[in-house]
Design a protein around this motif. Structure first.
Motif, short mmCIF file in Angstrom:
data_model
loop_
_atom_site.label_atom_id
_atom_site.label_comp_id
_atom_site.label_asym_id
_atom_site.label_seq_id
_atom_site.Cartn_x
_atom_site.Cartn_y
_atom_site.Cartn_z
N VAL A 267 0.84 -1.20 0.00
CA VAL A 267 0.00 0.00 0.00
C VAL A 267 0.87 1.25 0.00
O VAL A 267 1.82 1.37 0.79
CB VAL A 267 -0.92 0.03 1.24
N SER A 268 0.55 2.17 -0.89
CA SER A 268 1.18 3.49 -0.90
C SER A 268 0.07 4.52 -0.71
O SER A 268 -0.78 4.69 -1.59
CB SER A 268 1.91 3.72 -2.23
N LEU A 269 0.04 5.17 0.45
CA LEU A 269 -1.03 6.11 0.80
C LEU A 269 -0.52 7.54 0.74
O LEU A 269 0.55 7.85 1.27
CB LEU A 269 -1.56 5.81 2.21
N ARG A 270 -1.30 8.40 0.11
CA ARG A 270 -1.01 9.83 0.08
C ARG A 270 -2.15 10.59 0.71
O ARG A 270 -3.32 10.44 0.31
CB ARG A 270 -0.81 10.32 -1.37
N ALA A 271 -1.84 11.41 1.72
CA ALA A 271 -2.84 12.30 2.29
C ALA A 271 -3.21 13.35 1.24
O ALA A 271 -2.45 13.61 0.31
CB ALA A 271 -2.29 12.99 3.53
N PRO A 272 -4.40 13.97 1.36
CA PRO A 272 -4.74 15.05 0.44
C PRO A 272 -3.67 16.14 0.49
O PRO A 272 -3.20 16.51 1.57
CB PRO A 272 -6.08 15.57 0.98
N LEU A 273 -3.27 16.65 -0.66
CA LEU A 273 -2.25 17.70 -0.68
C LEU A 273 -2.69 18.93 0.10
O LEU A 273 -1.84 19.66 0.64
CB LEU A 273 -1.92 18.08 -2.12
N ASN A 274 -3.97 19.17 0.14
CA ASN A 274 -4.48 20.32 0.88
C ASN A 274 -4.76 20.01 2.35
O ASN A 274 -5.27 20.87 3.07
CB ASN A 274 -5.76 20.86 0.21
N ASN A 275 -4.41 18.81 2.78
CA ASN A 275 -4.58 18.42 4.18
C ASN A 275 -3.54 17.36 4.52
O ASN A 275 -3.86 16.21 4.80
CB ASN A 275 -6.00 17.89 4.41
N LYS A 276 -2.26 17.77 4.49
CA LYS A 276 -1.15 16.82 4.59
C LYS A 276 -0.91 16.38 6.03
O LYS A 276 0.02 16.82 6.69
CB LYS A 276 0.12 17.41 3.97
N GLN A 277 -1.76 15.48 6.48
CA GLN A 277 -1.63 14.95 7.83
C GLN A 277 -2.24 13.55 7.90
O GLN A 277 -3.08 13.18 7.08
CB GLN A 277 -2.34 15.86 8.85
N GLY A 278 -1.77 12.78 8.87
CA GLY A 278 -2.45 11.54 9.22
C GLY A 278 -2.00 10.28 8.53
O GLY A 278 -2.26 9.17 9.04
N ALA A 279 -1.35 10.36 7.37
CA ALA A 279 -1.06 9.15 6.60
C ALA A 279 -0.19 8.17 7.39
O ALA A 279 -0.46 6.97 7.43
CB ALA A 279 -0.38 9.51 5.28
N GLY A 280 0.86 8.68 8.03
CA GLY A 280 1.76 7.81 8.78
C GLY A 280 1.07 7.11 9.93
O GLY A 280 1.25 5.91 10.15
N ASN A 281 0.25 7.86 10.67
CA ASN A 281 -0.46 7.27 11.81
C ASN A 281 -1.49 6.24 11.36
O ASN A 281 -1.70 5.23 12.03
CB ASN A 281 -1.14 8.37 12.63
N LEU A 282 -2.15 6.51 10.23
CA LEU A 282 -3.13 5.55 9.71
C LEU A 282 -2.45 4.23 9.32
O LEU A 282 -2.92 3.15 9.68
CB LEU A 282 -3.85 6.16 8.51
N CYS A 283 -1.36 4.33 8.58
CA CYS A 283 -0.67 3.11 8.14
C CYS A 283 -0.02 2.37 9.30
O CYS A 283 0.07 1.13 9.29
CB CYS A 283 0.37 3.46 7.08
N ALA A 284 0.40 3.11 10.33
CA ALA A 284 1.05 2.50 11.48
C ALA A 284 0.10 1.63 12.29
O ALA A 284 0.53 0.82 13.11
CB ALA A 284 1.67 3.56 12.37
N GLN A 285 -1.21 1.76 12.05
CA GLN A 285 -2.19 0.94 12.75
C GLN A 285 -2.25 -0.49 12.19
O GLN A 285 -2.95 -1.34 12.73
CB GLN A 285 -3.57 1.60 12.69
N PHE A 286 -1.53 -0.72 11.09
CA PHE A 286 -1.49 -2.04 10.47
C PHE A 286 -0.07 -2.59 10.54
O PHE A 286 0.91 -1.83 10.47
CB PHE A 286 -1.95 -1.97 9.01
#
Length: 318
Positions: A267-286
């Motif tokens: 999985v390669s996840l990109r947060a919205p460019l206009n809301n660049k937050q959360g991607a790392g924490n979301l993926c870290a839950q798996f």
């Protein structure tokens, strides 16, 4: 012995490139594909006199880092990923900034007072830090054509870092780094016929053409999910394709799934460019997941957990 430990993507390679152009040093290189981030464990503790670590999460490398510090090995550590608790040691010089709008090469650029800023611009574009790249390009007085050339070079170097193993890549990261050392000015590389730039340009365009025809698994106002087949081209393009999708629709999150040989998903996840937050924490839950606020990934997401992943990401960015 000195060891240079760095991520095999554009940010890691170019961070080290700037350092070694400014301060040439005989060293042993330790790197790998983009997702290979637990690199510090490869340093032989009993042989190391000093270590430079670039663009890999301190949190994921804390045990070998503490072993090095315990043996009084000097470590220079620069990164923008999740760090966890930073050890307090006189032997550690750490520059850590997890702001979503910076990257390791930009931190090195500041450290070197802009000595090789053209390369920092290349890295910023490669890491999809478009605002930062544009700002530095403007400050350098670059033309629109020059800016586009540096952006393309950054994207191509970053693209080259993605794969299951080095065999998937067009150029091994160590070989690419050593080649780039011959070019203090990136425009010398770009303007050289039959260069690495030309080689990666052709390969990138071919792989992206296939990615643009890939099926959409999920589409909503907040998230798009694309699935790529289990093939070397898919693994090479997964990260840069995610960046491209994010640039096309900056208000939406994007996940590019590449089928692994065990039927799990890379999985390669990109947060919205206009809301660049959360991607790392979301993926870290798996399991096997992690990254930074704007861009993150999971090495092996089980198919039965895909629905959970989509629901979690959708709820977060709703």
């Amino acid at each position: 012995m000195h060891f240079d430990v760095f991520n095999g993507d554009a940010d890691g390679i170019i961070a080290l490139l700037q350092l070694r152009l400014a301060d040439p040093k005989t060293s042993t290189l330790i790197t790998g594909v983009k997702r290979d981030i637990q690199l510090l464990q490869q340093v032989p503790v009993e042989q190391a006199s000093s270590v430079t670590v670039l663009d890999i999460s301190m949190e994921k490398n804390i045990a070998p880092l503490e072993q090095l510090l315990a043996r009084e090995v000097e470590v220079f550590y620069v990164d923008h990923h999740r760090a966890g608790d930073i050890p307090s040691s006189q032997y550690l010089n750490a520059i850590i900034d997890t702001d979503a709008n910076t990257c390791t090469s930009l931190l090195i650029n500041q450290h070197l007072s802009g000595k090789y800023e053209l390369w920092a611009i290349v890295a910023a574009y490669g890491d999809n830090m478009l605002v930062a790249g544009d700002a530095l390009a403007k400050a350098q007085g670059l033309s629109a054509q020059q800016q586009a050339q540096l952006k393309a070079l950054g994207i191509y170097i970053n693209y080259n870092g993605y794969g299951r193993s080095v065999d998937d890549l067009h150029i091994a990261p160590t070989k690419l780094f050593n080649s780039l050392l011959n070019y203090p000015d990136p425009f010398e590389l770009i303007n050289q016929p039959d260069s690495i730039f030309a080689t990666l340009d052709q390969a990138y365009e071919a792989d992206m053409a296939q990615a643009n025809n890939a099926p959409v698994l999920h589409e909503s106002d907040v998230l798009q999910v694309i699935v790529l087949e289990n093939a070397p081209w898919s693994r090479r393009v997964s990260g840069v394709f995610g960046n491209e999708l994010a640039n096309r629709s900056p208000n939406k999150a994007h996940a590019v799934l590449t089928l692994n040989s065990d039927n799990s998903y890379l999985v390669s996840l990109r947060a919205p460019l206009n809301n660049k937050q959360g991607a790392g924490n979301l993926c870290a839950q798996f399991d096997t997941g992690g990254g930074r606020a704007a861009a993150a990934g999971i090495n092996a997401l089980a198919k039965e957990k895909l629905g959970n992943f989509i629901a979690l990401v959708s709820e977060y960015y709703q």
